[in-house]
Design an enzyme around this catalytic site. Sequence first.
Site, mmCIF file in Angstrom:
data_model
loop_
_atom_site.group_PDB
_atom_site.id
_atom_site.type_symbol
_atom_site.label_atom_id
_atom_site.label_comp_id
_atom_site.label_asym_id
_atom_site.label_seq_id
_atom_site.Cartn_x
_atom_site.Cartn_y
_atom_site.Cartn_z
ATOM 1 N N GLU A 70 2.557 54.891 -17.234
ATOM 2 C CA GLU A 70 1.299 54.679 -17.943
ATOM 3 C C GLU A 70 0.161 55.398 -17.230
ATOM 4 O OE1 GLU A 70 3.419 52.252 -17.236
ATOM 5 O OE2 GLU A 70 4.004 51.415 -19.172
ATOM 6 N N HIS A 139 4.256 39.905 -20.884
ATOM 7 C CA HIS A 139 4.251 40.650 -22.150
ATOM 8 C C HIS A 139 3.543 39.869 -23.242
ATOM 9 C CE1 HIS A 139 7.855 41.873 -19.904
ATOM 10 N NE2 HIS A 139 7.717 43.064 -20.459
#
Lengths: 341, 377
Positions: A70, A139
């Site tokens: 990322e 998550h």
Amino acid sequence: MSKKSYRQAINEAIASEMRRDPTVIVMGEDVAGGAGTKGQQDAWGGVLGVTKGLITEFGPERVLDTPLSEAGYIGAAAGAAATGLRPVAELMFIDFMGVCFDQIFNQAAKFRYMFGGKAVTPLVIRAMYGAGFRAASQHSQCLYPLFTHIPGLKVVIPSSPYEVKGLLIQSIRDNDPVIFFENKVMYDDIEEVPDEPYTIPFGEANLTREGDDVTIVAIGRMVKMANEAADRLEKQGITCNVIDPRTTSPMDFDTILDCVADTGRLVIVDEASPRCNMATDISAVVAQEAFGALKAPIKMVCPPHTPVPFAPNLEDLFVPNADRIEKAAKALMNYQIKEPA
Amino acid sequence: MITGEIKAITMPKFGLAMTEGKVAAWMKSVGAEINVGDDIADIETTKITNAYESPVKGVLRRQVAQEQEELPVGALIAVVADKETTDAEIDQFIERFQAEFSSDQAAGETIAAPEPKAIDVGGRKIRILDTGEGEGAPIVFVHGFGGDLNNWMFNQPPLAEKRRTIAIDLPGHGGSAKETSGDLTSLAATVVETLETLGIGQAHFIGHSLGGAIVLALALEKPALAASLTLLAPAGLGDTVNRNYTEGFIAADRRKTLKPVLELLFADPSLVSNDMIDDLIKFKRLDGAINAMQAIEQANFKEGKQSTNFASRIGEIKAPITIIWGRQDQVVPMTDPAQLPQTLAFHILEKSGHMPQMEQSAEVNGLIDTFIAKVNG
């Protein structure tokens, strides 16, 4: 016009902008899914299949599978945006944003300001958020308050399939970095969505219910819960405004203040952790600007200040729901100021 | 009606999106004699409330739907029969209907409603709703500025019972392509091309507001195409238009600002529901919609003035013409009938604003039906 899912509405928004504007590109982990293999090219279309089909229509030069880094590709997306492309970068889960905060907070968010308005950063970062998917603490978070906090970013949290298409097209056409929050539990929600492209402006709240007694502000998926609560309350003679701010930066405080002036009662429903979230932010503004209109204290319906639990029964208790909103609204209706003894 | 026959009156479908509705109020009581076309109940949907006309003749024997009860389209709301039919027979009829209806619903079978379709007209997408069949020239509906084929939701289904009807979305509107130069000539040309594409050589045109001016232009340009013209609150017969409406419609982008603009359309402003406003806001958000509205406004209604007035030329049109205007029209001021050829039929509806086809749909449908029957001889 036909019925479409939230997932399909997002896919249509990206595809129609890619057709309209050749500078729009898509990048992220597995957004195509077959890169570097001999198998099917369009194997995944993103972890939950949202970008499926884009590589077939637009090819690998505009739909880029990135390495699992990322920090690397969000930085690359910010740079590409500053130099003429309109990247739509998918970051899978908003929870993973931590490793690229510098690229977003210090770079993308600051370019326009620090280059004296000479640079624009038409970057969209799409990410999934929210609990209820049995995906555990790493998550399932709702980190939009962090991004709302940073000047220079726009923060969009669509509440339905119609909303998600119009707001995503607006995001792609916008010249500032936009963090676009998709609730993964809502991908299969279905409603009427026009086939043609359309835009919904930022900073303009939507009233999904109108009433006289209580104002309910709800963020993202919580709009559904608030609508359900408002429908139940109406049957009991209590009518509510339900406000979906659509974007938390910019935030349409005017609509919230107008509605509070009419009803005098405010419930704020926010799935984000209860400290420094949108509910506390809105409460502060209403307390400052509309204190005199309040007939009762402001109620916040939020999860507890804990990580999102993995145990399904605990996760279900964690996420705010229509029952809790209904109860909060009724408590406001029954509130009485105690006379000093 | 054959003696002894029992007829079901069911929840009608107003417009494409309606799935359920409720009887807001009964307008005929049990035992009343009713004729085809009589208003029997006010039906309310989230979008609009409208009087429902009886499709049958007889005695209203039973009100099955309670007022305010939410029912799906196609559900039994009333039973009509003659006086001689026994209560037991009616009970039996209701029982059978309900059993079949609930099993159809469980099987997911719903009434097949006609769906609009997009057709290619000279490389441009035009959406139409083509429904009904019968002898003779079909009816073609042309809506006004900012409207779409849904404006005919109370008129097209009953008029389609006897003949083919086609409602068109003009360029820039509804589900049609949004690119348009906006002038009357090009809009009329698109209607002509649409009919050519469909292989229709002659039609009874029904034009509302801007659509009225369009069908007037069309009849002057292509006389052979027009079997008749029905003009509802038409543009193109006067000098002015209410710019608070035309400009307000373009400028308003929120419920709060659009509502007062839409209220100008109706004699009864309470007909403007939030769902109606939301539908129009959604239309205005479509790419190109605002540009199209601006182009049409500039070409036809700039600064509240109508750019085309056919009043002096209307006499050249050979096809029979009927004009219907709401007395309370606040958008297109009613033309003085004395200034038009006296051969025209001119009907003034007292309780309507700019949307007589919605506000007094039963009267409008009756006028159109009688007029077309007469033209067809």
